[in-house]
Design a protein around this motif. Structure first.
Motif, PDB file in Angstrom:
ATOM      1  N   THR A  80       0.856  -1.185   0.000  1.00  0.00           N
ATOM      2  CA  THR A  80       0.000   0.000   0.000  1.00  0.00           C
ATOM      3  C   THR A  80       0.893   1.236   0.000  1.00  0.00           C
ATOM      4  OG1 THR A  80      -0.031   0.156   2.408  1.00  0.00           O
ATOM      5  CG2 THR A  80      -1.773  -1.182   1.357  1.00  0.00           C
ATOM      6  N   MET A  81       0.318   2.373  -0.335  1.00  0.00           N
ATOM      7  CA  MET A  81       1.097   3.604  -0.345  1.00  0.00           C
ATOM      8  C   MET A  81       1.686   3.861   1.045  1.00  0.00           C
ATOM      9  SD  MET A  81       2.356   6.051  -2.088  1.00  0.00           S
ATOM     10  CE  MET A  81       1.452   5.954  -3.611  1.00  0.00           C
ATOM     11  N   PHE A  82       0.859   3.697   2.084  1.00  0.00           N
ATOM     12  CA  PHE A  82       1.391   3.927   3.425  1.00  0.00           C
ATOM     13  C   PHE A  82       2.467   2.899   3.767  1.00  0.00           C
ATOM     14  CE2 PHE A  82       1.569   3.580   8.036  1.00  0.00           C
ATOM     15  CZ  PHE A  82       1.910   4.891   8.345  1.00  0.00           C
ATOM     16  N   GLY A  83       2.287   1.668   3.344  1.00  0.00           N
ATOM     17  CA  GLY A  83       3.291   0.641   3.593  1.00  0.00           C
ATOM     18  C   GLY A  83       4.633   0.994   2.984  1.00  0.00           C
ATOM     19  N   MET A  84       4.609   1.521   1.760  1.00  0.00           N
ATOM     20  CA  MET A  84       5.863   1.928   1.111  1.00  0.00           C
ATOM     21  C   MET A  84       6.498   3.101   1.857  1.00  0.00           C
ATOM     22  SD  MET A  84       5.100   1.524  -2.983  1.00  0.00           S
ATOM     23  CE  MET A  84       3.489   2.326  -3.028  1.00  0.00           C
ATOM     24  N   GLY A 102       9.666  15.080   1.182  1.00  0.00           N
ATOM     25  CA  GLY A 102       8.730  14.325   0.351  1.00  0.00           C
ATOM     26  C   GLY A 102       9.387  13.811  -0.915  1.00  0.00           C
ATOM     27  N   GLN A 103      10.271  14.608  -1.494  1.00  0.00           N
ATOM     28  CA  GLN A 103      10.948  14.206  -2.733  1.00  0.00           C
ATOM     29  C   GLN A 103      11.818  12.967  -2.511  1.00  0.00           C
ATOM     30  OE1 GLN A 103      10.499  15.617  -5.848  1.00  0.00           O
ATOM     31  NE2 GLN A 103      11.685  13.887  -6.577  1.00  0.00           N
ATOM     32  N   VAL A 104      12.461  12.878  -1.354  1.00  0.00           N
ATOM     33  CA  VAL A 104      13.305  11.714  -1.057  1.00  0.00           C
ATOM     34  C   VAL A 104      12.431  10.464  -0.931  1.00  0.00           C
ATOM     35  CG1 VAL A 104      14.858  10.686   0.658  1.00  0.00           C
ATOM     36  CG2 VAL A 104      15.092  13.101   0.051  1.00  0.00           C
ATOM     37  N   ILE A 105      11.304  10.594  -0.254  1.00  0.00           N
ATOM     38  CA  ILE A 105      10.376   9.459  -0.113  1.00  0.00           C
ATOM     39  C   ILE A 105       9.880   9.038  -1.495  1.00  0.00           C
ATOM     40  CG2 ILE A 105       8.149   8.718   0.830  1.00  0.00           C
ATOM     41  CD1 ILE A 105       8.702  10.737   3.165  1.00  0.00           C
ATOM     42  N   TYR A 106       9.500  10.015  -2.291  1.00  0.00           N
ATOM     43  CA  TYR A 106       9.021   9.762  -3.657  1.00  0.00           C
ATOM     44  C   TYR A 106      10.097   9.031  -4.477  1.00  0.00           C
ATOM     45  CZ  TYR A 106       7.816  11.008  -8.496  1.00  0.00           C
ATOM     46  OH  TYR A 106       7.554  10.985  -9.835  1.00  0.00           O
ATOM     47  N   ASP A 107      11.331   9.520  -4.411  1.00  0.00           N
ATOM     48  CA  ASP A 107      12.421   8.898  -5.170  1.00  0.00           C
ATOM     49  C   ASP A 107      12.652   7.457  -4.730  1.00  0.00           C
ATOM     50  OD1 ASP A 107      12.794  11.238  -6.594  1.00  0.00           O
ATOM     51  OD2 ASP A 107      14.477  11.932  -5.356  1.00  0.00           O
ATOM     52  N   GLU A 108      12.593   7.199  -3.408  1.00  0.00           N
ATOM     53  CA  GLU A 108      12.791   5.840  -2.889  1.00  0.00           C
ATOM     54  C   GLU A 108      11.683   4.904  -3.374  1.00  0.00           C
ATOM     55  OE1 GLU A 108      15.157   4.302  -0.871  1.00  0.00           O
ATOM     56  OE2 GLU A 108      16.399   6.073  -1.188  1.00  0.00           O
ATOM     57  N   ILE A 109      10.453   5.378  -3.374  1.00  0.00           N
ATOM     58  CA  ILE A 109       9.330   4.564  -3.846  1.00  0.00           C
ATOM     59  C   ILE A 109       9.519   4.226  -5.315  1.00  0.00           C
ATOM     60  CG2 ILE A 109       6.847   4.642  -4.396  1.00  0.00           C
ATOM     61  CD1 ILE A 109       6.488   6.063  -1.663  1.00  0.00           C
ATOM     62  N   ARG A 110       9.928   5.210  -6.094  1.00  0.00           N
ATOM     63  CA  ARG A 110      10.171   4.950  -7.523  1.00  0.00           C
ATOM     64  C   ARG A 110      11.312   3.963  -7.715  1.00  0.00           C
ATOM     65  NH1 ARG A 110       8.413   9.263 -11.650  1.00  0.00           N
ATOM     66  NH2 ARG A 110       9.894   8.086 -12.856  1.00  0.00           N
ATOM     67  N   LYS A 111      12.334   4.069  -6.909  1.00  0.00           N
ATOM     68  CA  LYS A 111      13.507   3.205  -7.048  1.00  0.00           C
ATOM     69  C   LYS A 111      13.182   1.758  -6.664  1.00  0.00           C
ATOM     70  CE  LYS A 111      16.844   4.380  -4.401  1.00  0.00           C
ATOM     71  NZ  LYS A 111      18.028   4.780  -3.634  1.00  0.00           N
ATOM     72  N   ARG A 112      12.368   1.574  -5.625  1.00  0.00           N
ATOM     73  CA  ARG A 112      12.155   0.227  -5.088  1.00  0.00           C
ATOM     74  C   ARG A 112      10.921  -0.489  -5.609  1.00  0.00           C
ATOM     75  NH1 ARG A 112      13.210  -0.304   1.165  1.00  0.00           N
ATOM     76  NH2 ARG A 112      12.538  -2.385   0.611  1.00  0.00           N
ATOM     77  N   TRP A 114       7.862   1.219  -7.603  1.00  0.00           N
ATOM     78  CA  TRP A 114       6.970   1.732  -8.642  1.00  0.00           C
ATOM     79  C   TRP A 114       7.744   2.730  -9.479  1.00  0.00           C
ATOM     80  CZ3 TRP A 114       1.849   4.593  -7.038  1.00  0.00           C
ATOM     81  CH2 TRP A 114       1.053   4.798  -8.163  1.00  0.00           C
ATOM     82  N   SER A 115       8.466   2.220 -10.471  1.00  0.00           N
ATOM     83  CA  SER A 115       9.432   3.031 -11.213  1.00  0.00           C
ATOM     84  C   SER A 115       8.821   4.213 -11.960  1.00  0.00           C
ATOM     85  CB  SER A 115      10.204   2.158 -12.194  1.00  0.00           C
ATOM     86  OG  SER A 115       9.323   1.597 -13.146  1.00  0.00           O
ATOM     87  N   ASP A 116       7.565   4.110 -12.337  1.00  0.00           N
ATOM     88  CA  ASP A 116       6.958   5.232 -13.068  1.00  0.00           C
ATOM     89  C   ASP A 116       5.829   5.884 -12.264  1.00  0.00           C
ATOM     90  OD1 ASP A 116       5.300   3.029 -13.335  1.00  0.00           O
ATOM     91  OD2 ASP A 116       4.754   3.452 -15.410  1.00  0.00           O
ATOM     92  N   ALA A 117       5.967   5.841 -10.946  1.00  0.00           N
ATOM     93  CA  ALA A 117       4.944   6.445 -10.083  1.00  0.00           C
ATOM     94  C   ALA A 117       4.834   7.933 -10.369  1.00  0.00           C
ATOM     95  CB  ALA A 117       5.298   6.236  -8.612  1.00  0.00           C
ATOM     96  N   PRO A 118       3.626   8.415 -10.626  1.00  0.00           N
ATOM     97  CA  PRO A 118       3.482   9.854 -10.813  1.00  0.00           C
ATOM     98  C   PRO A 118       3.621  10.575  -9.471  1.00  0.00           C
ATOM     99  CG  PRO A 118       1.401   8.711 -11.257  1.00  0.00           C
ATOM    100  CD  PRO A 118       2.397   7.685 -10.845  1.00  0.00           C
ATOM    101  N   ARG A 119       4.242  11.701  -9.503  1.00  0.00           N
ATOM    102  CA  ARG A 119       4.459  12.484  -8.289  1.00  0.00           C
ATOM    103  C   ARG A 119       3.133  12.739  -7.569  1.00  0.00           C
ATOM    104  NH1 ARG A 119       8.124  15.791  -5.897  1.00  0.00           N
ATOM    105  NH2 ARG A 119       7.359  17.749  -5.073  1.00  0.00           N
ATOM    106  N   ASN A 120       2.078  12.964  -8.336  1.00  0.00           N
ATOM    107  CA  ASN A 120       0.789  13.284  -7.714  1.00  0.00           C
ATOM    108  C   ASN A 120       0.107  12.061  -7.093  1.00  0.00           C
ATOM    109  OD1 ASN A 120       0.066  12.087 -10.153  1.00  0.00           O
ATOM    110  ND2 ASN A 120      -1.745  13.349 -10.394  1.00  0.00           N
ATOM    111  N   SER A 121       0.725  10.897  -7.181  1.00  0.00           N
ATOM    112  CA  SER A 121       0.207   9.731  -6.475  1.00  0.00           C
ATOM    113  C   SER A 121       0.885   9.569  -5.124  1.00  0.00           C
ATOM    114  CB  SER A 121       0.436   8.455  -7.293  1.00  0.00           C
ATOM    115  OG  SER A 121      -0.385   8.441  -8.423  1.00  0.00           O
ATOM    116  N   VAL A 122       2.051  10.175  -4.957  1.00  0.00           N
ATOM    117  CA  VAL A 122       2.823   9.988  -3.726  1.00  0.00           C
ATOM    118  C   VAL A 122       2.744  11.214  -2.817  1.00  0.00           C
ATOM    119  CG1 VAL A 122       5.125   9.523  -2.790  1.00  0.00           C
ATOM    120  CG2 VAL A 122       4.391   8.395  -4.902  1.00  0.00           C
ATOM    121  N   ILE A 123       3.084  12.367  -3.332  1.00  0.00           N
ATOM    122  CA  ILE A 123       3.200  13.568  -2.498  1.00  0.00           C
ATOM    123  C   ILE A 123       1.881  13.926  -1.807  1.00  0.00           C
ATOM    124  CG2 ILE A 123       3.827  16.007  -2.462  1.00  0.00           C
ATOM    125  CD1 ILE A 123       6.227  14.067  -2.861  1.00  0.00           C
TER     126      ILE A 123
END
Length: 169
Positions: A80-84, A102-112, A114-123
């Protein structure tokens, strides 16, 4: 020998280039903001369509719900998003980084995950988790709330020692 007057055309051209670069950067920033706004609006519409479909029990073909402009969907078997977010924060906390941008969290999620996660799904999720009390915000950084719970959700009794917050084990 060259005098200062002969260099003036180069200085003038350099000034023109600097002005043009500034104009282009300004336009690029404006376009990026507009794209972010449209992505957020498309995501909100998707959520609304999905919610209405669930509420009214309507079968909705995934292609009808998802926008055609290439917004990514979360891969199957992804936490889940919260789990990540929680995993990223817990791992960084082991190294002393209790709060992350937030950008660091977003980058980590993309790296581990969801490689093409849109920023507006995470932030926006970070903001929502903070409002729900699942995250705390310190300035522009997010972290997990401090609890007095032992692993497994148990609260230590008076006879048991409290868990040390700096002990990762």
């Amino acid at each position: 020998m060259i005098d200062a007057a002969q260099l003036q055309p180069l200085r003038d051209r350099r000034a023109q280039i600097a002005k043009r670069l500034g104009d282009l950067e300004s336009r690029a920033a404006k376009i990026a903001r507009e794209k972010d706004d449209l992505d957020r609006e498309a995501s909100a519409i998707d959520t609304t369509l999905e919610t209405l479909a669930k509420v009214y029990g309507v079968e909705v073909d995934g292609e009808d719900v998802k926008p055609k402009h290439g917004v990514s969907t979360k891969p199957e078997n992804t936490p889940t998003m919260f789990g990540m977010v929680e995993t990223v924060l817990l791992e960084h906390a082991l190294w002393g980084d209790d709060f992350l941008e937030g950008q660091v969290i977003y980058d980590e999620i993309r790296k581990r995950w969801w490689s093409d996660a849109p920023r507006n799904s995470v932030i926006p999720s970070l903001y929502r988790f903070e409002k729900e009390g699942r995250l705390v915000k310190l300035g522009t950084k997010y972290g997990l709330p401090q609890t007095n719970e032992a692993p497994g959700g148990q609260t230590p009794s008076a006879s048991e020692p409290e868990w040390e917050s700096d002990d990762p084990f």
